[in-house]
Scaffold this motif. Sequence first.
Motif, short mmCIF file in Angstrom:
data_model
loop_
_atom_site.label_atom_id
_atom_site.label_comp_id
_atom_site.label_asym_id
_atom_site.label_seq_id
_atom_site.Cartn_x
_atom_site.Cartn_y
_atom_site.Cartn_z
N VAL A 13 -1.67 -30.90 57.84
CA VAL A 13 -2.64 -31.98 57.11
C VAL A 13 -1.95 -33.04 56.36
CG1 VAL A 13 -4.08 -32.18 54.93
CG2 VAL A 13 -4.24 -30.09 56.52
N ARG A 14 -0.84 -32.88 55.74
CA ARG A 14 -0.06 -33.94 55.23
C ARG A 14 0.73 -34.82 56.18
NH1 ARG A 14 4.80 -31.36 51.66
NH2 ARG A 14 5.24 -33.53 51.60
N ARG A 15 1.05 -34.43 57.54
CA ARG A 15 1.77 -35.17 58.31
C ARG A 15 0.59 -36.13 58.90
NH1 ARG A 15 6.39 -34.11 60.90
NH2 ARG A 15 7.57 -32.03 60.37
N PHE A 16 -0.78 -35.84 59.04
CA PHE A 16 -1.73 -36.68 59.83
C PHE A 16 -2.44 -37.19 58.54
CE2 PHE A 16 -1.43 -33.44 63.66
CZ PHE A 16 -0.42 -34.08 64.02
N ALA A 17 -2.09 -37.27 57.36
CA ALA A 17 -3.02 -37.69 56.44
C ALA A 17 -2.92 -39.21 56.35
CB ALA A 17 -2.69 -37.16 54.85
N SER A 18 -1.75 -39.66 56.68
CA SER A 18 -1.61 -41.28 56.75
C SER A 18 -2.75 -41.80 57.87
CB SER A 18 -0.31 -41.62 56.90
OG SER A 18 0.64 -41.20 55.75
N PRO A 19 -2.65 -41.57 58.91
CA PRO A 19 -3.60 -42.29 59.84
C PRO A 19 -5.21 -42.01 59.53
CG PRO A 19 -2.32 -40.35 61.18
CD PRO A 19 -1.65 -40.58 59.81
N VAL A 20 -5.12 -40.89 59.00
CA VAL A 20 -6.67 -40.46 58.52
C VAL A 20 -6.99 -41.37 57.38
CG1 VAL A 20 -8.17 -38.82 57.57
CG2 VAL A 20 -6.71 -38.21 59.46
N ILE A 21 -6.19 -41.53 56.57
CA ILE A 21 -6.51 -42.27 55.35
C ILE A 21 -6.78 -43.78 55.74
CG2 ILE A 21 -5.53 -43.45 53.32
CD1 ILE A 21 -4.42 -40.74 52.83
N MET A 22 -5.94 -44.41 56.70
CA MET A 22 -6.22 -45.76 57.21
C MET A 22 -7.29 -45.84 57.83
SD MET A 22 -2.74 -47.47 58.55
CE MET A 22 -3.58 -49.00 58.96
N LEU A 23 -7.83 -44.75 59.00
CA LEU A 23 -8.88 -45.08 59.63
C LEU A 23 -10.33 -45.00 58.72
CD1 LEU A 23 -10.29 -45.10 62.47
CD2 LEU A 23 -10.03 -42.62 62.53
N ALA A 24 -10.18 -43.87 57.71
CA ALA A 24 -11.28 -44.03 56.62
C ALA A 24 -11.34 -45.32 56.03
CB ALA A 24 -11.02 -42.94 55.52
#
Length: 198
Positions: A13-24
């Motif tokens: 979750v922590r690793r993939f949080a950055s691209p998810v935040i950008m996409l959101a």
Amino acid sequence: MTTPATPTRPSVVRRFASPVIMLALMWAIQLADAVLPGSFTGFGLRSWDISGLGGVVLSPLLHASWAHLIANSLPFFVLGCLVAIEGAARFWLVTAIIAVVGGAGTWLLNAPGTLTVGASVLVFGYFGYVALRVLAPGRVAHRIGYAMIALVVIALYGTAMFLGVFGAAEGVSWQAHLFGAVGGGIAVFVGRSPGRRA
């Protein structure tokens, strides 16, 4: 007898949080653009206009339409997560390099006054990064792992990436695609200390 605590790897979750935040954030901006008066696309990258250089940062977050955003979302998420495997700090460094190199190349080579928006500069940059990551210094096991990932990525996205540069439709910025990929290739070797080979 106590043993020292061993550091744990960041969770998925922590690793993939950055691209998810950008996409959101991209989706939130597009939604706001749809309901508020005016248009945010004017804050994109306007070639040969000094006042439009802020678009280097903003243009990847802006999209001309919902269809434009939807088309970019899946490849951005997949390729962004492959970059984020190396951690949040690496993801943001790679993203910054791609944005600057891709934005500068687009600003210089597009016709003066051309407005460019869209996350495709990052998509092509992440593709270039993942495809070339196998060339970076590191342990043999890591290089083999990235080689396998690169082969899968090239098989899935290679044709679309090639056409995005050399067969781009009218109104699509091949400059952003090309220099985004160049930025991704450069990012492979920036800020990385040579590792020992197993």
